[in-house]
Scaffold this active site. Structure first.
Site, PDB file in Angstrom:
ATOM      1  N   GLU A   1      -2.767  11.775   3.167  1.00  0.00           N
ATOM      2  CA  GLU A   1      -3.557  11.195   4.249  1.00  0.00           C
ATOM      3  C   GLU A   1      -3.414  12.036   5.513  1.00  0.00           C
ATOM      4  OE1 GLU A   1      -4.573   6.726   5.857  1.00  0.00           O
ATOM      5  OE2 GLU A   1      -2.482   7.181   5.375  1.00  0.00           O
TER       6      GLU A   1
ATOM      7  N   GLU B   1       0.854  -1.184   0.000  1.00  0.00           N
ATOM      8  CA  GLU B   1       0.000   0.000   0.000  1.00  0.00           C
ATOM      9  C   GLU B   1       0.893   1.238   0.000  1.00  0.00           C
ATOM     10  OE1 GLU B   1      -3.041   0.045   3.038  1.00  0.00           O
ATOM     11  OE2 GLU B   1      -2.880   2.210   3.274  1.00  0.00           O
TER      12      GLU B   1
END
Length: 313
Positions: A134, A129
């Site tokens: 974020e 990932e």
């Protein structure tokens, strides 16, 4: 050692030029992505809508070549706040990914927006990932990270950002569960409300066989070659995040990734850190209660994507 060598362990001068393979904007972005409607894998207080439902409720709009991806900010939502999660139909193995944003979800208590890539969810974290954008709650600084199976570490040397953790394994000893290897941006306009106040900006992620690197530029500082047919990362200086310098086989730890953009609420990160954020706990004792009962707070919790371009060598 020369700065270029620090940033690029491979020979930049001999690397093939990047060429555009996918240009997602406006209606082409929506037609090239699937709308995820299953239960949120991160246990958020969210209800992901289909494209038809999202468009009917005004959560998805096309404005020329830009795409608006919002959340419900009108109704109380005891069963989860309606939102969208898009996943690219194509999968990728290495490349240069450039996201031009006019707006991202604001720095608002309860929110957890992300722009990222990952491999097959059933095999996670084996296929890896890559988190490019974020953050949660009132964060103003972007958090970039990699999440892998055992056997991938970095040094992070030559990153402009602050190296927080160096072991990308999601169960690494001495790190919070699922922390992975993380680097925090050095820019105070890299996330949320400050990003929007600066007029948006551009993120780039370069994924090669030897490293994964991420750059960020506010609107006024975007390199000219980002609009060219063949942008050249060698001209951009040190990245905000240089995921390199440790021991990692990037070809085996990062496989067949889809591009994802979403906005969730509470859940495994935002929910778990609610109590440690005084600004948020002053609003409510519970993340889910606040998100469910204060729709107007999320009027600025939207993405406005000008374009997403993918280049390959």
């Amino acid at each position: 050692m020369l700065r270029a060598a620090l940033c690029y362990p491979y020979n930049v001068s001999s690397a093939a030029a990047y060429a555009l393979v996918d240009n997602y904007s406006g209606s082409s972005l929506l037609s090239s992505f699937n709308f995820f409607t299953d239960r949120d894998p991160t246990n958020g207080h969210v209800k992901y809508l289909s494209q038809a439902d999202a468009q009917n409720q005004g959560l998805v709009k096309i404005d020329g070549t830009s795409v608006y991806l919002g959340v419900d900010h009108t109704n109380k939502a005891p069963g989860g706040r309606p939102s969208v999660r898009l996943q690219s139909k194509k999968t990728y193995n290495r490349g240069l990914f450039i996201l031009d944003l006019a707006h991202m979800p604001s720095s608002t208590c309860g929110t957890w927006p992300s722009f990222w890539t990952w491999g097959d969810s059933k095999l996670w974290p084996i296929n890896g990932e890559i988190d490019i954008i974020e953050g949660v709650h009132t964060n103003n600084v972007n958090a970039m990270s990699l999440h892998t199976a055992n056997g991938c570490t970095i040094s992070g040397s030559s990153s402009l950002g602050r190296v927080v953790t160096k072991d990308c394994y999601v169960q690494a000893t001495g790190q919070t569960s699922n922390a992975g290897c993380g680097i925090e941006s050095s820019s105070g306009t890299s996330f949320g409300t400050p990003f929007n106040s600066a007029g948006g900006g551009v993120y780039a992620m370069e994924w090669t066989s030897s490293a994964i690197r991420m750059w960020y530029w506010p609107r006024a500082s975007v390199p000219a070659d980002l609009s060219s047919p063949s942008p050249n990362p060698a001209n951009w200086g040190n990245p905000q995040a240089n995921f390199a310098g440790g021991s990692c086989d990037y070809n085996n730890h990062f496989i067949d990734h889809r591009i994802i953009v979403d906005t969730t609420f509470c859940g495994d990160w935002a929910g778990a850190t609610w109590a440690s954020n005084p600004s948020c706990t002053a609003l409510s004792n519970s993340c889910t209660d606040y998100v469910a009962n204060n729709p107007a707070a999320f009027a600025e919790s939207y993405w406005k994507i000008n374009s997403l371009k993918v280049f390959r060598q």
